[in-house]
Design an enzyme around this catalytic site. Sequence first.
Site, PDB file in Angstrom:
ATOM      1  N   ASP A  19       0.820  -1.211   0.000  1.00  0.00           N
ATOM      2  CA  ASP A  19       0.000   0.000   0.000  1.00  0.00           C
ATOM      3  C   ASP A  19       0.856   1.264   0.000  1.00  0.00           C
ATOM      4  OD1 ASP A  19      -2.305  -1.509   0.079  1.00  0.00           O
ATOM      5  OD2 ASP A  19      -2.508  -1.389   2.261  1.00  0.00           O
ATOM      6  N   TYR A  58       6.691 -10.275   6.027  1.00  0.00           N
ATOM      7  CA  TYR A  58       6.595  -8.856   6.362  1.00  0.00           C
ATOM      8  C   TYR A  58       7.166  -8.597   7.753  1.00  0.00           C
ATOM      9  CZ  TYR A  58       3.473  -7.780   2.432  1.00  0.00           C
ATOM     10  OH  TYR A  58       2.950  -7.586   1.172  1.00  0.00           O
TER      11      TYR A  58
END
Length: 266
Positions: free
Chosen positions: A56, A115
């Site tokens: 994002d 992540y």
Amino acid sequence: MVCRARFTVAYDGSPFHGFAEQTAPSGQPTVMGVLRAAVETVVRVPVVLVGAGRTDAGVHGWGQVVSLDLPQDTDLAALTHRLNRILAPHVVVREAGWAADPQFSARFSAEWRHYRYLVLNDPVGNPLLAASTWHVPQPLDLAVMRLACDPVIGEHDFSSFCRRPKVAPDVPEPSLTRRILRAEWRRVPHDQTERLLLFEIRGQSFCHQMVRSLVGTMVDIGVGRRYAGEMRSILLARSRDAAGQVAPPHGLCLWEVGYPLAPGGT
């Protein structure tokens, strides 16, 4: 003739409107957009990039992987050098090589994505870490945040932690079931602070805002707004309203992407 190449790309997501290119005429800069433009400037042919993950706006990358077809006589070392001069300082091609499999896809060949999320848990913020950490001044209970990780591991419907995709009225919603291989919190020693907390999560794939929603809910647990035992019931609720806040994007980084070993183990 063209051959399939593979790049490992790092980027500071702050100036970009996400990784993937936007549908025209958005005009918003993206990591893939500036990378594609730079590659085309150097090789002087159109290219199509495929990324391992769609991060994002504001999210960083250290181990993003990109696949693309290039003329077989391309000097990848020289290309990398020129790309990094064009893309500096926010994007860097860390590695470039020819894929062993001509059908290699950064997205579809990936077995897992990893992540990392950094939280600065200190009463006073640190300007040197502000661009890559979420500053949480309230004391966090790391032990209960670790307990909150256990229910997440395995295969679950993560509807409570995902932003629902927009689909046409006559189109069924895609599944939000994901398989998580690893999730853990730990304290990270740092030159400027002893209060840096790291969340690491590895899964086959992730849905939109999933990692940030998990982190936000676990931070709510860490400050005492919720209990670690609620994580399972939040998962089972399959409702975004059941979970906590969405953590800010700038603490998140796509750290690594895993692929099957090539023949010979290399």
